[in-house]
Scaffold this motif. Structure first.
Motif, PDB file in Angstrom:
ATOM      1  N   LYS A  75      46.011  43.650  82.117  1.00 60.35           N
ATOM      2  CA  LYS A  75      46.755  42.390  82.103  1.00 60.35           C
ATOM      3  C   LYS A  75      46.109  41.409  81.131  1.00 60.35           C
ATOM      4  O   LYS A  75      46.811  40.743  80.347  1.00 60.35           O
ATOM      5  CB  LYS A  75      46.787  41.795  83.513  1.00 60.35           C
ATOM      6  N   ALA A  76      44.785  41.324  81.157  1.00 59.81           N
ATOM      7  CA  ALA A  76      44.084  40.414  80.253  1.00 59.81           C
ATOM      8  C   ALA A  76      44.254  40.848  78.795  1.00 59.81           C
ATOM      9  O   ALA A  76      44.391  40.016  77.899  1.00 59.81           O
ATOM     10  CB  ALA A  76      42.604  40.359  80.618  1.00 59.81           C
ATOM     11  N   THR A  77      44.259  42.162  78.550  1.00 61.57           N
ATOM     12  CA  THR A  77      44.414  42.666  77.190  1.00 61.57           C
ATOM     13  C   THR A  77      45.808  42.387  76.646  1.00 61.57           C
ATOM     14  O   THR A  77      45.972  41.931  75.504  1.00 61.57           O
ATOM     15  CB  THR A  77      44.134  44.175  77.141  1.00 61.57           C
ATOM     16  N   LEU A  78      46.825  42.644  77.441  1.00 61.17           N
ATOM     17  CA  LEU A  78      48.195  42.390  77.000  1.00 61.17           C
ATOM     18  C   LEU A  78      48.408  40.894  76.769  1.00 61.17           C
ATOM     19  O   LEU A  78      49.033  40.493  75.776  1.00 61.17           O
ATOM     20  CB  LEU A  78      49.182  42.917  78.033  1.00 61.17           C
ATOM     21  N   THR A  79      47.866  40.072  77.647  1.00 60.23           N
ATOM     22  CA  THR A  79      47.969  38.621  77.479  1.00 60.23           C
ATOM     23  C   THR A  79      47.306  38.188  76.187  1.00 60.23           C
ATOM     24  O   THR A  79      47.840  37.355  75.437  1.00 60.23           O
ATOM     25  CB  THR A  79      47.330  37.912  78.676  1.00 60.23           C
ATOM     26  N   ARG A  80      46.123  38.758  75.905  1.00 65.40           N
ATOM     27  CA  ARG A  80      45.407  38.414  74.670  1.00 65.40           C
ATOM     28  C   ARG A  80      46.162  38.887  73.436  1.00 65.40           C
ATOM     29  O   ARG A  80      46.233  38.178  72.423  1.00 65.40           O
ATOM     30  CB  ARG A  80      44.001  39.032  74.698  1.00 65.40           C
ATOM     31  N   PRO A 121      34.293  50.082  80.127  1.00 71.50           N
ATOM     32  CA  PRO A 121      34.172  48.627  80.008  1.00 71.50           C
ATOM     33  C   PRO A 121      33.013  48.024  80.789  1.00 71.50           C
ATOM     34  O   PRO A 121      32.753  46.823  80.684  1.00 71.50           O
ATOM     35  CB  PRO A 121      35.504  48.133  80.573  1.00 71.50           C
ATOM     36  N   GLY A 122      32.305  48.858  81.588  1.00 70.82           N
ATOM     37  CA  GLY A 122      31.251  48.326  82.445  1.00 70.82           C
ATOM     38  C   GLY A 122      31.850  47.629  83.656  1.00 70.82           C
ATOM     39  O   GLY A 122      33.045  47.732  83.948  1.00 70.82           O
ATOM     40  N   GLY A 123      31.013  46.902  84.374  1.00 66.68           N
ATOM     41  CA  GLY A 123      31.500  46.142  85.520  1.00 66.68           C
ATOM     42  C   GLY A 123      32.314  44.947  85.053  1.00 66.68           C
ATOM     43  O   GLY A 123      31.830  44.125  84.282  1.00 66.68           O
ATOM     44  N   GLN A 143      38.559  38.490  80.504  1.00 65.76           N
ATOM     45  CA  GLN A 143      38.882  37.972  79.182  1.00 65.76           C
ATOM     46  C   GLN A 143      37.972  38.581  78.107  1.00 65.76           C
ATOM     47  O   GLN A 143      38.438  38.965  77.020  1.00 65.76           O
ATOM     48  CB  GLN A 143      38.776  36.445  79.166  1.00 65.76           C
ATOM     49  N   ASP A 144      36.662  38.682  78.392  1.00 62.29           N
ATOM     50  CA  ASP A 144      35.757  39.310  77.428  1.00 62.29           C
ATOM     51  C   ASP A 144      36.054  40.802  77.297  1.00 62.29           C
ATOM     52  O   ASP A 144      36.005  41.369  76.202  1.00 62.29           O
ATOM     53  CB  ASP A 144      34.296  39.104  77.840  1.00 62.29           C
ATOM     54  N   ALA A 145      36.350  41.441  78.422  1.00 63.67           N
ATOM     55  CA  ALA A 145      36.708  42.865  78.377  1.00 63.67           C
ATOM     56  C   ALA A 145      37.962  43.073  77.538  1.00 63.67           C
ATOM     57  O   ALA A 145      38.063  44.035  76.776  1.00 63.67           O
ATOM     58  CB  ALA A 145      36.923  43.396  79.795  1.00 63.67           C
ATOM     59  N   ALA A 146      38.917  42.148  77.657  1.00 66.76           N
ATOM     60  CA  ALA A 146      40.159  42.242  76.897  1.00 66.76           C
ATOM     61  C   ALA A 146      39.916  42.074  75.406  1.00 66.76           C
ATOM     62  O   ALA A 146      40.552  42.755  74.579  1.00 66.76           O
ATOM     63  CB  ALA A 146      41.148  41.190  77.389  1.00 66.76           C
ATOM     64  N   GLU A 147      39.019  41.177  75.031  1.00 66.46           N
ATOM     65  CA  GLU A 147      38.701  41.004  73.609  1.00 66.46           C
ATOM     66  C   GLU A 147      38.167  42.313  73.028  1.00 66.46           C
ATOM     67  O   GLU A 147      38.524  42.718  71.914  1.00 66.46           O
ATOM     68  CB  GLU A 147      37.667  39.895  73.432  1.00 66.46           C
ATOM     69  N   LYS A 148      37.320  42.988  73.786  1.00 64.52           N
ATOM     70  CA  LYS A 148      36.749  44.258  73.321  1.00 64.52           C
ATOM     71  C   LYS A 148      37.837  45.319  73.168  1.00 64.52           C
ATOM     72  O   LYS A 148      37.857  46.070  72.186  1.00 64.52           O
ATOM     73  CB  LYS A 148      35.668  44.731  74.299  1.00 64.52           C
ATOM     74  N   VAL A 149      38.736  45.382  74.128  1.00 62.93           N
ATOM     75  CA  VAL A 149      39.800  46.383  74.054  1.00 62.93           C
ATOM     76  C   VAL A 149      40.725  46.103  72.875  1.00 62.93           C
ATOM     77  O   VAL A 149      41.118  47.024  72.142  1.00 62.93           O
ATOM     78  CB  VAL A 149      40.597  46.431  75.374  1.00 62.93           C
ATOM     79  N   ILE A 195      33.152  54.908  73.425  1.00 60.95           N
ATOM     80  CA  ILE A 195      32.559  53.576  73.285  1.00 60.95           C
ATOM     81  C   ILE A 195      32.148  53.047  74.656  1.00 60.95           C
ATOM     82  O   ILE A 195      32.963  53.002  75.579  1.00 60.95           O
ATOM     83  CB  ILE A 195      33.554  52.587  72.639  1.00 60.95           C
ATOM     84  N   ASN A 196      30.881  52.632  74.783  1.00 63.05           N
ATOM     85  CA  ASN A 196      30.429  52.133  76.082  1.00 63.05           C
ATOM     86  C   ASN A 196      30.634  50.633  76.217  1.00 63.05           C
ATOM     87  O   ASN A 196      31.255  49.984  75.355  1.00 63.05           O
ATOM     88  CB  ASN A 196      28.975  52.522  76.325  1.00 63.05           C
ATOM     89  N   ASP A 197      30.124  50.060  77.294  1.00 62.00           N
ATOM     90  CA  ASP A 197      30.364  48.642  77.570  1.00 62.00           C
ATOM     91  C   ASP A 197      29.630  47.712  76.616  1.00 62.00           C
ATOM     92  O   ASP A 197      29.964  46.529  76.518  1.00 62.00           O
ATOM     93  CB  ASP A 197      29.965  48.314  79.015  1.00 62.00           C
TER      94      ASP A 197
END
Length: 300
Positions: A34-39, A215-217, A248-254, A292-294
């Protein structure tokens, strides 16, 4: 390894040429998806997204918000149960009737068991079906569309890259036998299945970039849904809030994984001083899997 500041800087340079024009998202009604699509939509670029999920009536407000956030975007809701392989095939068939090519396939739909093995009506483990069988079916069914794309086609599977193991039950892939099912066994088995299968598909489809990402925790509601009623949740929840990455940070990475030229050589150009990423075969181009790791480090 790529820092979050480098990730954000690259994402700020996404253009109409480097954004996926047509994408399929699963697992994007909650959490990282959801955060990735929003971003992605916040870039205000013309994109067409197929969003797959359950309970469309419950998602109406969310879909309205997505559409209002980017008037140039086309959001197409496809309702279905991805834990069922027959439904997964039906959804893929629906997409194939509508599209001639596809630029991105993002997958993060999954289920974390609280310890017990739950079966679907097709006789598969629910966790295995959502996290592995359904995803591999989507990849294989939609690869013809991805191979037809002129726009940097990519497959991103969010799971657990780096947790692969040689200690898996080769005679019991679905962990049905007594004593085989458990959270640790499930995690390493699904990670291993995913990396091996995606590696094979990547070697057979060198035009498509394949990424298995851990993505890690991440501090989403997923853990609360599974363990919120457990006695240890009041102890676990504060630790998760302090140590976990924000959605949000996880989404930026994705989004970076989806768009950066670091992976496969096409996409948003690398900044000065950055080097191309390496696949598991230690190559810089597609034809092998990027794991790719976290920390945004490539694994070999």
């Amino acid at each position: 390894m790529v820092s979050i500041s480098e990730v954000r800087a690259s994402n700020a340079r996404i253009t109409q040429e480097t954004v996926p024009h047509t994408a399929v998202f699963t697992g994007a009604t909650d959490g990282i998806g959801k955060a990735t699509l929003t971003r992605l939509l916040s870039a205000k670029l013309p994109v067409r997204v197929y969003l797959i999920g359950r309970n469309g009536d419950k998602q109406k407000a969310y879909l309205d918000t997505l559409r209002q956030s980017n008037k140039q975007a086309q959001i197409i809701w496809l309702e279905g149960q991805l834990s069922l392989l027959a439904e997964t095939r039906r959804l893929c068939d629906e997409i194939k009737t509508r599209e001639t090519c596809l630029d991105a396939l993002y997958m993060s739909a999954g289920f974390i068991s609280s310890g017990e093995r739950i079966e679907t009506s097709e006789g598969n483990g629910l966790s295995q079906s959502l996290t592995y069988y359904s995803r591999i079916m989507m990849m294989t069914q939609l690869l013809p569309l991805l191979n037809a794309s002129p726009n940097n086609p990519r497959i991103i599977s969010i799971l657990n890259a780096g947790n692969e193991s040689s200690s898996i039950y080769l005679d019991d892939f679905d962990l049905k036998q007594p004593g085989h099912f458990g959270l640790a066994t499930l995690a390493k088995s699904l990670s291993t299945y995913t990396t091996l299968s995606m590696s094979r598909l990547a070697s057979e489809n060198p035009r498509v970039v394949f990424v298995h990402h851990y993505p890690g925790g991440v501090n989403t509601d997923l853990f609360k849904k599974v363990w919120g009623g457990k006695w240890y949740w009041p102890l676990f929840s504060p630790a998760l809030s302090m140590l976990a990455t924000s959605p949000q940070d996880a989404a930026e990475k994705v989004l970076y994984l989806i768009t950066s030229a670091k992976y496969g050589g096409r996409g948003v150009s690398l900044a000065v001083g950055q080097s191309p990423g390496l696949t598991m075969a230690k190559t810089k181009t597609a034809g092998s899997l990027f794991a790719i790791n976290d920390k945004m480090k490539e694994l070999q």
